[in-house]
Scaffold this motif. Structure first.
Motif, PDB file in Angstrom:
ATOM      1  N   HIS A   1      18.819 -15.879  15.688  1.00 24.82           N
ATOM      2  CA  HIS A   1      18.153 -14.589  15.533  1.00 24.82           C
ATOM      3  C   HIS A   1      16.628 -14.756  15.529  1.00 24.82           C
ATOM      4  O   HIS A   1      15.904 -13.965  16.130  1.00 24.82           O
ATOM      5  CB  HIS A   1      18.635 -13.919  14.238  1.00 24.82           C
ATOM      6  N   ARG A   2      16.143 -15.804  14.880  1.00 24.79           N
ATOM      7  CA  ARG A   2      14.686 -15.996  14.782  1.00 24.79           C
ATOM      8  C   ARG A   2      14.063 -16.556  16.059  1.00 24.79           C
ATOM      9  O   ARG A   2      12.883 -16.349  16.324  1.00 24.79           O
ATOM     10  CB  ARG A   2      14.351 -16.967  13.626  1.00 24.79           C
ATOM     11  N   ASN A   3      14.843 -17.321  16.844  1.00 24.03           N
ATOM     12  CA  ASN A   3      14.247 -18.093  17.936  1.00 24.03           C
ATOM     13  C   ASN A   3      14.680 -17.725  19.354  1.00 24.03           C
ATOM     14  O   ASN A   3      14.056 -18.173  20.313  1.00 24.03           O
ATOM     15  CB  ASN A   3      14.548 -19.588  17.731  1.00 24.03           C
ATOM     16  N   ILE A   4      15.747 -16.940  19.486  1.00 27.12           N
ATOM     17  CA  ILE A   4      16.335 -16.809  20.823  1.00 27.12           C
ATOM     18  C   ILE A   4      15.457 -16.023  21.788  1.00 27.12           C
ATOM     19  O   ILE A   4      15.594 -16.154  23.006  1.00 27.12           O
ATOM     20  CB  ILE A   4      17.775 -16.220  20.732  1.00 27.12           C
ATOM     21  N   ARG A   5      14.513 -15.237  21.268  1.00 25.92           N
ATOM     22  CA  ARG A   5      13.629 -14.507  22.179  1.00 25.92           C
ATOM     23  C   ARG A   5      12.850 -15.472  23.083  1.00 25.92           C
ATOM     24  O   ARG A   5      12.655 -15.210  24.269  1.00 25.92           O
ATOM     25  CB  ARG A   5      12.671 -13.595  21.400  1.00 25.92           C
ATOM     26  N   SER A   6      12.458 -16.610  22.520  1.00 28.86           N
ATOM     27  CA  SER A   6      11.715 -17.610  23.322  1.00 28.86           C
ATOM     28  C   SER A   6      12.572 -18.200  24.438  1.00 28.86           C
ATOM     29  O   SER A   6      12.061 -18.820  25.357  1.00 28.86           O
ATOM     30  CB  SER A   6      11.225 -18.764  22.444  1.00 28.86           C
ATOM     31  N   PHE A   7      13.882 -18.034  24.317  1.00 32.22           N
ATOM     32  CA  PHE A   7      14.787 -18.561  25.347  1.00 32.22           C
ATOM     33  C   PHE A   7      15.227 -17.444  26.304  1.00 32.22           C
ATOM     34  O   PHE A   7      16.158 -17.609  27.075  1.00 32.22           O
ATOM     35  CB  PHE A   7      16.028 -19.184  24.700  1.00 32.22           C
ATOM     36  N   GLY A   8      14.603 -16.289  26.197  1.00 30.01           N
ATOM     37  CA  GLY A   8      14.990 -15.181  27.075  1.00 30.01           C
ATOM     38  C   GLY A   8      16.117 -14.339  26.510  1.00 30.01           C
ATOM     39  O   GLY A   8      16.747 -13.573  27.234  1.00 30.01           O
ATOM     40  N   GLY A   9      16.400 -14.477  25.223  1.00 26.36           N
ATOM     41  CA  GLY A   9      17.498 -13.725  24.615  1.00 26.36           C
ATOM     42  C   GLY A   9      17.018 -12.508  23.841  1.00 26.36           C
ATOM     43  O   GLY A   9      15.842 -12.420  23.469  1.00 26.36           O
ATOM     44  N   ASP A  10      17.936 -11.596  23.594  1.00 27.77           N
ATOM     45  CA  ASP A  10      17.643 -10.393  22.813  1.00 27.77           C
ATOM     46  C   ASP A  10      18.200 -10.584  21.399  1.00 27.77           C
ATOM     47  O   ASP A  10      19.413 -10.548  21.194  1.00 27.77           O
ATOM     48  CB  ASP A  10      18.312  -9.179  23.494  1.00 27.77           C
ATOM     49  N   PRO A  11      17.343 -10.809  20.414  1.00 29.06           N
ATOM     50  CA  PRO A  11      17.834 -11.084  19.054  1.00 29.06           C
ATOM     51  C   PRO A  11      18.597  -9.917  18.439  1.00 29.06           C
ATOM     52  O   PRO A  11      19.346 -10.109  17.476  1.00 29.06           O
ATOM     53  CB  PRO A  11      16.554 -11.382  18.255  1.00 29.06           C
ATOM     54  N   SER A  12      18.439  -8.726  18.999  1.00 28.43           N
ATOM     55  CA  SER A  12      19.181  -7.592  18.439  1.00 28.43           C
ATOM     56  C   SER A  12      20.535  -7.433  19.121  1.00 28.43           C
ATOM     57  O   SER A  12      21.244  -6.462  18.876  1.00 28.43           O
ATOM     58  CB  SER A  12      18.361  -6.308  18.585  1.00 28.43           C
ATOM     59  N   ASN A  13      20.891  -8.381  19.973  1.00 27.54           N
ATOM     60  CA  ASN A  13      22.169  -8.268  20.701  1.00 27.54           C
ATOM     61  C   ASN A  13      22.963  -9.570  20.612  1.00 27.54           C
ATOM     62  O   ASN A  13      23.325 -10.164  21.624  1.00 27.54           O
ATOM     63  CB  ASN A  13      21.886  -7.877  22.160  1.00 27.54           C
ATOM     64  N   ILE A  14      23.214 -10.014  19.373  1.00 30.10           N
ATOM     65  CA  ILE A  14      23.945 -11.262  19.142  1.00 30.10           C
ATOM     66  C   ILE A  14      25.410 -10.969  18.832  1.00 30.10           C
ATOM     67  O   ILE A  14      25.727 -10.193  17.931  1.00 30.10           O
ATOM     68  CB  ILE A  14      23.329 -12.060  17.972  1.00 30.10           C
ATOM     69  N   THR A  15      26.288 -11.581  19.615  1.00 29.85           N
ATOM     70  CA  THR A  15      27.724 -11.505  19.371  1.00 29.85           C
ATOM     71  C   THR A  15      28.197 -12.863  18.866  1.00 29.85           C
ATOM     72  O   THR A  15      27.906 -13.880  19.493  1.00 29.85           O
ATOM     73  CB  THR A  15      28.484 -11.170  20.674  1.00 29.85           C
ATOM     74  N   VAL A  16      28.874 -12.895  17.728  1.00 29.78           N
ATOM     75  CA  VAL A  16      29.485 -14.158  17.300  1.00 29.78           C
ATOM     76  C   VAL A  16      30.955 -14.102  17.672  1.00 29.78           C
ATOM     77  O   VAL A  16      31.602 -13.069  17.526  1.00 29.78           O
ATOM     78  CB  VAL A  16      29.317 -14.445  15.783  1.00 29.78           C
TER      79      VAL A  16
END
Ligand SMILES: *[C@@H]1O[C@H](CO)[C@@H](O)[C@H](O)[C@H]1NC(C)=O
Length: 423
Positions: A190-205
């Motif tokens: 959640h804290r870091n995935i934006r730097s990898f091109g991810g959307d931290p508000s759209n995490i599916t576990v």
């Protein structure tokens, strides 16, 4: 001319390979590997990024202190310290809180992609997502899902077995270390995935078996508030009879005796100093079963209601998952492996499964409901038997009983509770 054009196109595509390059995270820079999957399709793969420091034994994971320079995230780390499949030896490492990330790029570098975080199963005793898993069959590479779904896939390591779940039932040894590890990984994403091109508000576990139950428990814990958007449980939920050990002290005392620790007030201090290999071997499960003592009751190294990660019984925590989308499912005959151990005759085509085994199994599984419980259950499960059930009908009934008890009914109950709490 045509060949020259093709060569030029191939050359241009190769030099314009979409890649994140070096990525900045809270711990420092990381560099993965870029692979080409097809025309204008590339993927960055990061292996072995630490999401927490090497954990202290029987302690919650702590933040990693970071590193200087660029971390080469190009090879898997060892899986968490655990029993071998034959349970006569151990392998892996206590330093195992690492995750792997697959980032797909179609035409241009990824941005704001949905993220899927995978939690492996293995009865809370085994498992890993760090390379070869079963023989040479590499389970849990994220590449296929990332490529097909255009999603970022993350896999993580969490502690299992004694080192992941042993609990004295009090604050001296609270348990749930493996769940805290998973939570630390999800929070890191959640804290870091934006730097990898991810959307931290759209995490599916998502996860399977003990991983599915873990997913369900992660959605119920107040510690994941606002972090998880969606959850998928494949064959396991928090309400499964094997999800929670409600008397962990008893099991901890058995482990203590095996590693020569006292079982009085000195127990936890002694367990913390015991040899990790001896501790892990002491967590060996008894994988026998019978209709009178089914295998499902012998899986005791599991999550506990610790008053922290799980402040209450899971059935009372669904309000914490109210804004999470939840999908759960089971397989046809999901309980077959358990049934084959408790009532081996179900797997022998030419042998009858005694009706008495069905009754004894139902008596065990309905113990808390008293005699009437098992009689009613028997009447219900034999409704379509007619006068004389076929050999196959009896076997299928036994498998259905265990599937219902271990997976299906708890999954339905969890979905109903989720729906009634959802906003
Ligand atoms: C999350 O990702 C999925 C899949 O791309 C997409 O359908 C959905 O709209 C996204 N949700 C949000 C809140 O962005």
């Amino acid at each position: 001319m045509f060949r020259i054009l093709v060569a030029a196109a191939v050359f241009l595509e190769a030099v314009s390979a979409a890649s994140l390059g070096i990525v900045s995270t809270e711990g420092g820079m990381v560099q993965g590997t870029n692979i080409r999957l097809g025309y204008q399709r590339h993927m960055d793969v990061f292996k072995g990024i630490p999401f927490a420091a090497a954990p202290g034994r029987f302690e919650k994971p702590k933040r990693h202190s970071g590193w200087d320079g660029t971390l080469k995230a190009t090879s898997y780390k060892p899986r968490c310290f655990q029993l071998t499949i034959l349970m006569d030896d151990v392998y892996g490492s206590e330093d195992c809180l690492y995750l792997n990330i697959w980032v797909p790029h179609i035409k241009s570098v990824a941005s704001n992609l949905p993220v899927m975080v995978w939690i492996y199963g293995g009865a809370f005793l085994f498992g890993g997502s760090m390379g070869a898993n079963f023989l040479d069959n590499y389970l849990y590479s994220g590449q296929e899902i990332a490529d097909r779904g255009n999603v970022i896939v993350v896999t993580l390591g969490y502690r299992v077995g004694t080192l992941g779940f042993l609990s004295a039932g009090d604050s001296t040894l609270p348990g749930n270390y493996g769940l805290w590890d998973q939570q630390a990984a999800i929070a890191w994403v959640h804290r870091n995935i934006r730097s990898f091109g991810g959307d931290p508000s759209n995490i599916t576990v998502f996860g399977e078996s003990a991983g599915a139950t873990s997913v369900s428990l992660q959605t119920l814990s107040p510690h994941n508030k606002g972090i998880i958007k969606r959850a998928i449980s494949q064959s396991g939920v928090s309400l499964c009879p094997w999800a929670i050990n409600r008397n962990p002290r008893k099991y901890a005392e058995e482990v203590a005796l095996q590693v020569n620790c006292p079982t009085d007030s000195r127990m936890s201090t002694c367990l913390k100093m015991a040899d990790p290999k001896a501790l892990t071997l002491a967590g060996k499960a008894d994988i026998s079963g019978s209709p009178d003592y089914p295998l499902v009751y012998k899986l005791l190294l599991s999550p506990v209601i610790d008053g922290d990660f799980l402040p209450d019984d899971p059935s009372n925590l669904f309000h914490n998952a109210a804004d999470i989308d939840f999908m759960a499912g089971v397989n046809d005959m999901d309980g077959h492996i358990f049934t084959g151990i408790d009532v081996p005759s179900v797997n022998t085509a030419l042998v009858d499964t005694p009706i008495d085994d069905v009754k004894r199994l139902l008596t065990s599984l309905t113990e808390e409901k008293g005699t009437l419980g098992s009689e009613n259950a028997f009447a219900t499960y034999t409704l379509d038997w007619g006068g004389k059930p076929s050999r196959e009908a009896v076997k299928k009934t036994v498998v259905a009983i265990e599937t219902d008890y271990i997976f299906l009914i708890p999954t339905q109950a969890a979905l109903y509770l989720h729906a009634s709490n959802a906003v």
